[in-house]
Design a protein around this motif. Structure first.
Motif, mmCIF file in Angstrom:
data_model
loop_
_atom_site.group_PDB
_atom_site.id
_atom_site.type_symbol
_atom_site.label_atom_id
_atom_site.label_comp_id
_atom_site.label_asym_id
_atom_site.label_seq_id
_atom_site.Cartn_x
_atom_site.Cartn_y
_atom_site.Cartn_z
ATOM 1 N N ALA A 263 0.825 -1.206 0.000
ATOM 2 C CA ALA A 263 0.000 0.000 0.000
ATOM 3 C C ALA A 263 0.860 1.258 0.000
ATOM 4 C CB ALA A 263 -0.946 -0.003 1.204
ATOM 5 N N VAL A 264 1.926 1.271 0.797
ATOM 6 C CA VAL A 264 2.805 2.442 0.834
ATOM 7 C C VAL A 264 3.586 2.558 -0.470
ATOM 8 C CG1 VAL A 264 4.780 3.489 1.991
ATOM 9 C CG2 VAL A 264 2.988 2.410 3.345
ATOM 10 N N PHE A 265 4.032 1.424 -1.016
ATOM 11 C CA PHE A 265 4.755 1.462 -2.285
ATOM 12 C C PHE A 265 3.892 2.088 -3.377
ATOM 13 C CE2 PHE A 265 5.853 -0.462 -6.382
ATOM 14 C CZ PHE A 265 7.184 -0.108 -6.484
ATOM 15 N N LEU A 266 2.621 1.679 -3.446
ATOM 16 C CA LEU A 266 1.751 2.185 -4.504
ATOM 17 C C LEU A 266 1.294 3.618 -4.245
ATOM 18 C CD1 LEU A 266 -0.326 -0.962 -5.467
ATOM 19 C CD2 LEU A 266 1.261 0.313 -6.899
ATOM 20 N N GLU A 267 1.104 3.985 -2.990
ATOM 21 C CA GLU A 267 0.741 5.384 -2.708
ATOM 22 C C GLU A 267 1.842 6.317 -3.196
ATOM 23 O OE1 GLU A 267 2.417 6.585 1.741
ATOM 24 O OE2 GLU A 267 0.652 5.297 1.606
ATOM 25 N N THR A 268 3.112 5.868 -3.089
ATOM 26 C CA THR A 268 4.249 6.661 -3.549
ATOM 27 C C THR A 268 4.343 6.650 -5.071
ATOM 28 O OG1 THR A 268 5.401 6.030 -1.510
ATOM 29 C CG2 THR A 268 6.726 7.019 -3.255
ATOM 30 N N TRP A 269 4.162 5.492 -5.668
ATOM 31 C CA TRP A 269 4.196 5.338 -7.112
ATOM 32 C C TRP A 269 3.138 6.234 -7.760
ATOM 33 C CZ3 TRP A 269 3.665 -0.182 -9.723
ATOM 34 C CH2 TRP A 269 3.769 -0.048 -11.101
ATOM 35 N N MET A 270 1.919 6.195 -7.216
ATOM 36 C CA MET A 270 0.803 6.935 -7.818
ATOM 37 C C MET A 270 0.948 8.440 -7.654
ATOM 38 S SD MET A 270 -2.245 4.351 -6.637
ATOM 39 C CE MET A 270 -3.572 5.281 -7.409
ATOM 40 N N ALA A 271 1.771 8.878 -6.693
ATOM 41 C CA ALA A 271 1.986 10.312 -6.482
ATOM 42 C C ALA A 271 3.277 10.784 -7.141
ATOM 43 C CB ALA A 271 2.010 10.631 -4.996
ATOM 44 N N GLY A 272 3.802 10.010 -8.073
ATOM 45 C CA GLY A 272 5.014 10.424 -8.770
ATOM 46 C C GLY A 272 6.255 10.429 -7.908
ATOM 47 N N GLY A 273 6.283 9.578 -6.894
ATOM 48 C CA GLY A 273 7.466 9.491 -6.035
ATOM 49 C C GLY A 273 7.344 10.232 -4.728
ATOM 50 N N ILE A 274 6.223 10.929 -4.495
ATOM 51 C CA ILE A 274 6.022 11.638 -3.227
ATOM 52 C C ILE A 274 5.282 10.710 -2.280
ATOM 53 C CG2 ILE A 274 5.017 13.653 -2.099
ATOM 54 C CD1 ILE A 274 5.131 15.090 -4.778
ATOM 55 N N GLY A 275 5.984 10.154 -1.305
ATOM 56 C CA GLY A 275 5.367 9.223 -0.379
ATOM 57 C C GLY A 275 6.405 8.579 0.512
ATOM 58 N N ARG A 276 5.931 7.714 1.380
ATOM 59 C CA ARG A 276 6.807 7.150 2.401
ATOM 60 C C ARG A 276 7.851 6.200 1.831
ATOM 61 N NH1 ARG A 276 1.956 5.519 6.435
ATOM 62 N NH2 ARG A 276 0.887 5.417 4.410
ATOM 63 N N ALA A 277 7.587 5.592 0.675
ATOM 64 C CA ALA A 277 8.572 4.676 0.102
ATOM 65 C C ALA A 277 9.866 5.401 -0.267
ATOM 66 C CB ALA A 277 7.997 3.981 -1.137
ATOM 67 N N GLN A 278 9.799 6.700 -0.491
ATOM 68 C CA GLN A 278 11.002 7.488 -0.771
ATOM 69 C C GLN A 278 11.133 8.640 0.225
ATOM 70 O OE1 GLN A 278 12.126 6.851 -5.361
ATOM 71 N NE2 GLN A 278 10.711 8.547 -5.038
ATOM 72 N N GLY A 279 10.554 8.472 1.404
ATOM 73 C CA GLY A 279 10.549 9.544 2.385
ATOM 74 C C GLY A 279 11.809 9.572 3.231
ATOM 75 N N PRO A 280 12.136 10.715 3.806
ATOM 76 C CA PRO A 280 13.363 10.847 4.593
ATOM 77 C C PRO A 280 13.328 10.110 5.920
ATOM 78 C CG PRO A 280 12.076 12.875 4.689
ATOM 79 C CD PRO A 280 11.416 12.002 3.670
ATOM 80 N N PHE A 281 12.123 9.931 6.512
ATOM 81 C CA PHE A 281 12.063 9.261 7.811
ATOM 82 C C PHE A 281 12.484 7.798 7.682
ATOM 83 C CE2 PHE A 281 9.883 6.818 11.110
ATOM 84 C CZ PHE A 281 10.280 7.500 12.245
ATOM 85 N N ASP A 282 11.922 7.091 6.690
ATOM 86 C CA ASP A 282 12.277 5.682 6.496
ATOM 87 C C ASP A 282 13.770 5.542 6.201
ATOM 88 O OD1 ASP A 282 9.452 5.856 6.357
ATOM 89 O OD2 ASP A 282 9.371 3.953 5.296
ATOM 90 N N GLU A 283 14.281 6.439 5.377
ATOM 91 C CA GLU A 283 15.711 6.395 5.038
ATOM 92 C C GLU A 283 16.562 6.594 6.288
ATOM 93 O OE1 GLU A 283 18.806 5.923 2.273
ATOM 94 O OE2 GLU A 283 16.652 5.739 1.965
ATOM 95 N N MET A 284 16.143 7.526 7.154
ATOM 96 C CA MET A 284 16.885 7.795 8.378
ATOM 97 C C MET A 284 16.909 6.574 9.287
ATOM 98 S SD MET A 284 15.806 10.341 11.484
ATOM 99 C CE MET A 284 14.421 9.256 11.857
ATOM 100 N N VAL A 285 15.771 5.876 9.376
ATOM 101 C CA VAL A 285 15.686 4.722 10.268
ATOM 102 C C VAL A 285 16.688 3.646 9.860
ATOM 103 C CG1 VAL A 285 14.223 2.793 10.975
ATOM 104 C CG2 VAL A 285 13.300 5.115 10.969
ATOM 105 N N PHE A 286 16.690 3.265 8.588
ATOM 106 C CA PHE A 286 17.566 2.168 8.170
ATOM 107 C C PHE A 286 19.032 2.592 8.132
ATOM 108 C CE2 PHE A 286 13.442 0.640 6.737
ATOM 109 C CZ PHE A 286 13.486 -0.658 7.228
#
Length: 459
Positions: free
Chosen positions: A180-203
């Motif tokens: 669901a998060v992958f597609l929410e980002t895909w459908m918004a042209g890359g704006i979403g949690r799949a490419q968000g700074p918080f997830d990147e910071m965590v890993f």
């Protein structure tokens, strides 16, 4: 999909279905071939047509992407029962969705999106399609049982019947939230949690600190038990793993795994082996190795430049932390914190070292920012919010004694700032999806509206 709100949602749905006829005029509905949207016409009439269009746009997209044919309307309930946006989906016995229309929270950029209703529909309709799509024996048992069986505590055997009708419902939460998060980002042209700074910071932090990465089974056992942020681990791991699969193989392969066309396997792990030709656990280990290499390269590039010197004022990580206030007289930092093994609380943190003091528990902490906090240095009074996942209360707190008082019940105000010149408290109020700047004159037991932004604009 927020599982914590589904019990409330089921109750709302039951009330809506069994309201006396004399109360029917209190609710309105918009119906299309695939949608039945229920809302309060007195407060949400302005939003209902737009929400309906967002749903229809998302459903049309997913129909083509998954080759999905809806078999019934999705019952969507719009409400304003929470101060922050949220939503949930359940598909048995009927496809249903509840949407809290309040603004999203922006702490740490943990939920980037293009627009809240559009983003929510894009995310939640994925759940409807990925859970409801049927093939092979799924269709047979839905016909045999005259619908999709809902499991109940009173009849444990219903778990088996439910699985026969909806095998993908038995998949882990990281799987459902990841797609669901992958597609929410895909459908918004890359704006979403799949490419968000918080997830990147965590890993990146996990690699830097040599933290353990859970395997799929560990994530669903210990990973959920220690997840003090109420499901955040499922979103983080699921989104990152599915994004890796799309990067390593292709986005189309991810859709082939998640969809349920004729000839696919009902079990999510069996379908994974069919699509990728290897066991899920092996691909998960491949992702963990790749993540370590990717983040280590990022860390090496950061270390090429000097960092600002610092010193720790706490002996351990504080988990989620609110905006902080500083008292120069006692050289104390006040902040609300929430970390594993404790109830969220307002903490007094000595700047010159020493143990952290628990000042007052915080009722109803928010996931990432705990609560809103402001400080009056003259009277030595802290202002903070409770019930942060519902309708927020404004409270005052004496940090010396720990005594607190409710100043305004259900005021729905946060983002607090104290004005030392006239001792007024300022904040942002959420109501019917609208953000309003408000001022609370001393003694802060009432509020005055200053300015309301149009729907979709937040401060």
């Amino acid at each position: 999909m927020k599982l914590g709100i589904l019990a409330r949602a089921a109750g709302i749905a039951a009330i809506a279905l069994f309201l006396p006829l004399t109360c029917g005029a209190q609710l309105a509905a918009i119906e299309t071939r695939d949608l039945r949207l229920v809302y309060n016409p007195g407060t949400l009439r302005f939003l209902a047509p737009y929400a309906s269009r967002c749903f229809e746009n998302s459903m049309r997209f997913h129909e083509q992407l998954f080759h999905y044919t809806p078999t019934e309307r999705v019952n969507v309930i719009l409400d304003d029962f929470s101060d922050f946006g949220n939503a949930g989906v359940w598909v048995n016995p009927r496809n249903s969705m509840i949407v809290h229309i309040a603004p999203a929270f922006f702490a740490y950029e943990s939920g980037p999106s293009n627009e809240r209703i559009n983003f929510t529909m894009n995310h939640e309709v994925v759940h409807v399609v990925a859970l409801d799509q049927a093939a092979g024996t799924d269709k047979f048992f839905r016909g045999l049982f005259r619908g999709k069986v809902r499991e109940t505590n009173e009849h444990p055997e219903s778990i088996v019947y439910s699985y026969l009708c909806l095998p993908r419902r038995a998949a882990p939460r990281w799987y459902h939230e990841g797609i669901a998060v992958f597609l929410e980002t895909w459908m918004a042209g890359g704006i979403g949690r799949a490419q968000g700074p918080f997830d990147e910071m965590v890993f990146r932090s996990m690699v830097r600190d040599r933290s353990r990465f859970y395997d799929p089974l560990g994530l669903e056992s210990e990973g959920t038990r220690v997840d003090f942020q109420v499901g955040a681990n499922s979103y983080l791991y699921g989104t990152r793993f599915l994004s890796y699969l799309a990067y390593r193989y292709s986005p189309e392969s991810v859709i082939r795994w998640v969809s349920r066309p004729p000839g696919s396997e009902g079990n999510f792990a069996a379908q994974f082996r069919k699509v990728y030709g290897l066991p899920l656990d092996d691909a998960w280990r491949d992702w963990v190795r790749w993540e370590h290499g990717f983040q280590q390269a990022n860390l090496d590039s950061i270390r090429l430049y000097p960092s600002t010197p610092y010193r720790d004022v706490s002996e351990h990580a504080l988990g989620s932390v609110s905006r902080a206030a500083f008292d120069p007289d006692s050289r104390t930092i006040y902040a609300a914190v929430d970390f594993p093994g404790t109830v969220a609380f307002v903490a007094a943190i000595p700047l010159d070292g020493g143990p952290i003091r628990r000042v007052c528990d915080v009722k109803g902490p928010a996931i990432y920012f705990v609560c809103s906090l402001a400080y009056d240095p003259k009277s030595k009074t802290l202002f903070y919010t409770t019930d942060n996942n519902d309708w927020r209360d404004l409270c005052s707190l004496d940090p010396a004694t720990g005594r607190s008082h409710v100043l305004i019940k259900d005021c729905r105000i946060g983002d607090l700032v104290f004005n030392q010149h006239d001792r007024s408290l300022w904040g942002v109020r959420h109501f019917n999806g609208i953000s309003t700047l408000v001022r609370m004159p001393y003694p802060c037991t009432d509020w005055n509206r200053i300015y309301s932004w149009p729907f979709g604009y937040d401060i």
